[in-house]
Design an enzyme around this catalytic site. Structure first.
Site, short mmCIF file in Angstrom:
data_model
loop_
_atom_site.label_atom_id
_atom_site.label_comp_id
_atom_site.label_asym_id
_atom_site.label_seq_id
_atom_site.Cartn_x
_atom_site.Cartn_y
_atom_site.Cartn_z
N ASP A 189 0.81 -1.22 0.00
CA ASP A 189 0.00 0.00 0.00
C ASP A 189 0.84 1.27 0.00
OD1 ASP A 189 -2.37 -1.55 0.09
OD2 ASP A 189 -2.18 -1.73 2.26
N ARG A 190 2.06 1.17 -0.49
CA ARG A 190 2.98 2.31 -0.56
C ARG A 190 3.32 2.89 0.81
NH1 ARG A 190 3.31 -0.04 -4.67
NH2 ARG A 190 3.25 0.81 -6.79
N LEU A 191 3.11 2.11 1.85
CA LEU A 191 3.48 2.52 3.21
C LEU A 191 4.86 1.94 3.52
CD1 LEU A 191 0.04 2.15 5.00
CD2 LEU A 191 1.12 4.23 4.12
#
Length: 214
Positions: A189-191
């Site tokens: 999640d691009r975290l």
């Protein structure tokens, strides 16, 4: 194009005590040491510099050494990166280890390595690379490939096999002395995980570790 990053995670308790130990650990994994499958050109990095006027430039280079003092590459000092490093002695190296979903970003000051260190490295290079350092007036416009090959051929006659090739006076090492070293691990999640070693004060070897927002 989208791809989920799920290869791993990076937490503060996983970090080595110093940036150089952590870099050595990740570099060994990227290079395929300890029996792992190595990445092609694991020592390739993008080296960014800027002119005195602030105009940026970047290119791929090969890392040739690192220790607590910094990371070393070699170049013709009259090349664009050589000139810019002299005019504006700051730069950045980015190691894009895509297959591991990792990158390392180093930012700091740029200095020349000692002549003795340069000469030690130059003597370890293959003979063709030694002659190439003399033949290439790096970053200059040339008339043709043929003119470059002709210059290389003349130099091969000047220093025939069995004759030591001296280190060019215009060629040598650049050391990026880190102010920050960021270790980036892709996450879902691009975290992503971004942990950065930051030099606490100029002229010291005291560092703090910070987590950056992805």
């Amino acid at each position: 194009m989208r791809r989920a990053y799920q290869a791993g995670r990076l937490d503060p308790d996983q970090l080595a005590t110093t940036w150089v130990e952590q870099f050595a650990r990740w570099f060994a994994e990227a290079a395929g040491e300890h029996g792992a499958a190595g990445l092609p050109e694991a020592n390739a990095a993008v080296f960014a510099t800027a002119s005195a006027a602030g105009q940026p430039s970047a290119r791929t280079v090969l890392l040739k050494g690192f220790d607590h003092r910094g990371l070393v590459i070699y170049t013709n000092y009259t090349s664009r990166k050589g000139r810019e490093s002299a005019e504006n002695p700051f730069g950045s190296l980015v190691f894009p280890w895509y297959a591991l979903q990792r990158q390392v970003v180093v930012i700091g000051a740029v200095e020349r390595v000692s002549r003795a260190e340069t000469e030690r490295y130059f003597t370890s290079r293959p003979r063709g690379s030694q002659l190439g350092a003399w033949a290439s007036h790096q970053s200059e416009i040339i008339e043709s490939r043929e003119s470059l090959d002709a210059r290389a051929a003349r130099l091969a006659e000047r220093w025939p096999p069995g004759t030591p090739v001296p280190t060019p006076p215009f060629w040598g090492g650049l050391r990026l002395v880190p102010r920050t070293v960021e270790f980036w691990q892709g996450r879902t999640d691009r975290l992503h995980d971004r942990l950065r070693y930051r030099r606490a004060a100029e002229g010291t070897d005291l560092w703090v570790v910070e987590r950056l927002s992805p």
